[in-house]
Design a protein around this motif. Structure first.
Motif, short mmCIF file in Angstrom:
data_model
loop_
_atom_site.label_atom_id
_atom_site.label_comp_id
_atom_site.label_asym_id
_atom_site.label_seq_id
_atom_site.Cartn_x
_atom_site.Cartn_y
_atom_site.Cartn_z
N GLU A 54 0.86 -1.20 0.00
CA GLU A 54 0.00 0.00 0.00
C GLU A 54 0.89 1.25 0.00
OE1 GLU A 54 -1.56 0.84 3.93
OE2 GLU A 54 -3.33 1.83 3.13
N PHE A 60 4.26 6.59 4.67
CA PHE A 60 2.85 6.47 5.07
C PHE A 60 2.42 7.84 5.63
CE2 PHE A 60 -0.75 5.37 7.76
CZ PHE A 60 -1.54 4.81 6.79
N LYS A 131 -9.42 1.93 -1.87
CA LYS A 131 -9.63 1.43 -0.50
C LYS A 131 -10.97 1.89 0.08
CE LYS A 131 -7.04 1.32 3.90
NZ LYS A 131 -5.78 1.78 4.51
N PRO A 135 -9.30 3.46 7.91
CA PRO A 135 -9.22 3.53 9.37
C PRO A 135 -8.82 4.92 9.83
CG PRO A 135 -7.21 2.59 8.53
CD PRO A 135 -8.08 2.89 7.32
N GLY A 136 -8.81 5.08 11.16
CA GLY A 136 -8.28 6.32 11.72
C GLY A 136 -9.34 7.40 11.84
N HIS A 148 -3.36 9.04 12.60
CA HIS A 148 -3.66 8.11 11.50
C HIS A 148 -4.81 8.74 10.70
CE1 HIS A 148 -3.21 3.95 9.81
NE2 HIS A 148 -4.25 4.44 9.14
N GLU A 150 -6.19 8.86 7.72
CA GLU A 150 -6.67 8.41 6.40
C GLU A 150 -8.01 9.07 6.04
OE1 GLU A 150 -5.99 4.56 4.71
OE2 GLU A 150 -5.02 3.92 6.56
N CYS A 176 -4.78 -2.95 2.95
CA CYS A 176 -4.49 -2.83 4.37
C CYS A 176 -5.69 -3.08 5.29
CB CYS A 176 -3.83 -1.49 4.69
SG CYS A 176 -3.07 -1.53 6.33
N ASN A 177 -6.31 -2.04 5.83
CA ASN A 177 -7.37 -2.24 6.83
C ASN A 177 -8.51 -3.07 6.28
OD1 ASN A 177 -9.99 -0.99 8.42
ND2 ASN A 177 -8.17 -1.19 9.71
N ARG A 179 -8.29 -5.77 5.03
CA ARG A 179 -8.03 -7.18 5.30
C ARG A 179 -8.60 -7.64 6.63
NH1 ARG A 179 -3.59 -4.65 7.51
NH2 ARG A 179 -1.99 -5.75 8.70
N ARG A 180 -9.04 -6.72 7.44
CA ARG A 180 -9.59 -7.10 8.76
C ARG A 180 -11.11 -7.32 8.70
NH1 ARG A 180 -5.16 -6.00 11.96
NH2 ARG A 180 -3.84 -4.29 11.25
N ASN A 201 0.35 -0.94 5.52
CA ASN A 201 1.25 -0.17 6.39
C ASN A 201 0.61 -0.23 7.77
OD1 ASN A 201 3.18 2.04 4.68
ND2 ASN A 201 1.39 1.31 3.57
N THR A 202 1.12 -1.09 8.63
CA THR A 202 0.48 -1.29 9.93
C THR A 202 1.43 -0.86 11.05
OG1 THR A 202 -0.94 -3.07 9.14
CG2 THR A 202 -0.51 -3.00 11.50
N PRO A 203 1.08 0.24 11.74
CA PRO A 203 1.91 0.65 12.87
C PRO A 203 2.02 -0.50 13.87
CG PRO A 203 0.25 2.32 12.37
CD PRO A 203 -0.08 1.11 11.53
N ARG A 217 -0.37 -7.29 17.24
CA ARG A 217 -0.69 -6.79 15.89
C ARG A 217 -0.40 -7.85 14.83
NH1 ARG A 217 -1.73 -0.73 14.79
NH2 ARG A 217 -3.40 -0.77 16.31
N1 CDT Z 1 -2.90 1.50 6.51
C1 CDT Z 1 -3.82 0.95 7.31
O1 CDT Z 1 -4.96 0.76 6.93
N2 CDT Z 1 -3.42 0.63 8.56
C2 CDT Z 1 -4.31 0.11 9.54
C3 CDT Z 1 -3.97 0.64 10.86
C4 CDT Z 1 -5.08 0.44 11.79
S1 CDT Z 1 -4.97 1.43 13.19
C5 CDT Z 1 -5.68 2.89 12.73
C6 CDT Z 1 -4.36 -1.40 9.58
O2 CDT Z 1 -5.47 -1.94 9.65
O3 CDT Z 1 -3.33 -2.05 9.59
#
Ligand code: CDT
Length: 326
Positions: A54, A60, A131, A135-136, A148, A150, A176-177, A179-180, A201-203, A217
């Protein structure tokens, strides 16, 4: 990590090209040069499809709050390919390499999306995804340990979750997000998806819960991907931008997951790294025709709440009555 070649006729030798950090000061040209180096490695290992993360071309940037939103346009691409990215397209075409990567897109109408594209081996863009699950937050938040933003920089994608007939199979993308969220995968599963590619890009720490660190995480990252691959009988390839960008650390853990939900390839570092696997698209057929034969087993008449509501609603007798099939 490399796996054995498959005997099937529909096999894609895929390279997941994890990127290490892109610092804020890095130029597009510097990043593209690293992407080309990974592509060369992938080609030397006989890969024909390379997947990058991403927002591959920049840092990021949603972690940076710019008072003047328009200044954020420095991180957006208005044309794809553009002169900065053209060398990547040129090398891909020269090598006969298909690719997927994410970037910040500003449309000619001035709309901003977090976008990923599918490019075939001739350099033609054959698929685009924007996308959907952003998130954020949408304004500076002093309560968080880092930002964050976004929802400040992007609007939610407007292309749905399309699946493309490409490379001999049914290929989908998310970012990224996404996928959850099980809905992401099921909408593609209902289009017969066989390979989902995504970057992230996942902190490595939760900005609102410091005790949620990299181990948790990583667990949740893998859990989401493995469950989704199994429940939709599809390959899932997830590729990180990892490591520390200007002091902000992100997890690595790029993986390739097979349709049984098993991890078959995984990166070992938080830097630029290629992982490889022979993706046998026919391996999806068993799950799709048995336990996850959707046509045979799904009961969408009982799934109405999924499309009729957004947030959770309190259970009540009235709601229970409404949900009963009459
Ligand atoms: N880039 C991205 O979507 N990162 C999110 C961070 C979630 S915390 C706000 C993720 O789901 O990995």
């Amino acid at each position: 990590m490399t796996a054995d070649a498959s005997p099937s006729g529909r096999v894609i030798r895929l390279a997941g090209a994890q990127l290490g950090p892109n610092q804020r000061a890095d130029t597009r040209a510097e990043v593209v040069a690293r992407m080309i180096a990974l592509m060369d490695q992938a080609h030397a290992a006989d890969a024909t499809f390379i997947v990058y993360p991403e927002l591959a071309l920049t840092t990021f940037f949603p972690r940076w709050h710019l008072e003047d939103r328009a200044q954020g346009d420095q991180w957006f691409e208005t044309v794809m390919p553009n002169p900065d990215v053209q060398p990547l397209f040129d090398r891909a075409r020269a090598l006969g390499m298909a690719m997927n990567f994410g970037y910040a897109e500003k449309t000619c109408e001035g709309r901003h999306f977090n976008t990923a594209i599918l490019v075939d081996a001739t350099g033609k863009i054959v698929g685009k995804y924007r996308k959907i699950h952003l998130p954020g937050h949408d304004a500076f938040d002093s309560e968080r340990s880092f930002q964050h933003l976004e929802k400040y920089y992007f609007e939610p994608g407007n292309l749905g979750f399309p699946v493309f007939e490409a490379f001999g199979g049914n290929i989908g993308m998310c970012i990224c997000n996404d996928r959850r969220w099980p809905e992401t995968y099921r909408v593609m599963g209902l289009q017969g998806v066989e390979l989902i590619v995504l970057g992230y890009n996942t902190p490595s720490v939760n900005s609102q819960k410091p005790e949620e660190g990299p181990d948790q995480r990583m667990f949740q990252h893998r859990l989401s991907l493995q469950a989704a691959a199994y429940q939709n009988a599809t390959w899932v390839v997830a590729v990180a931008k990892a490591g520390s960008e200007d002091g902000h650390h992100m997890i690595g853990g790029s993986v390739i997951v097979n349709p049984e939900g098993e991890i078959v390839a995984e990166t070992q570092t938080e830097g630029d790294e290629v992982m490889l696997h022979d993706i046998d698209l026919d391996a999806c057929a068993f799950g799709k025709s048995t336990i996850f034969n959707f046509a045979r087993h799904r009961r969408p008449e009982h799934y109405r709440l999924i499309t009729e509501t957004t947030g959770a609603i309190q259970p009540s007798q009235a709601l229970r009555d409404k949900l009963v099939e009459k």
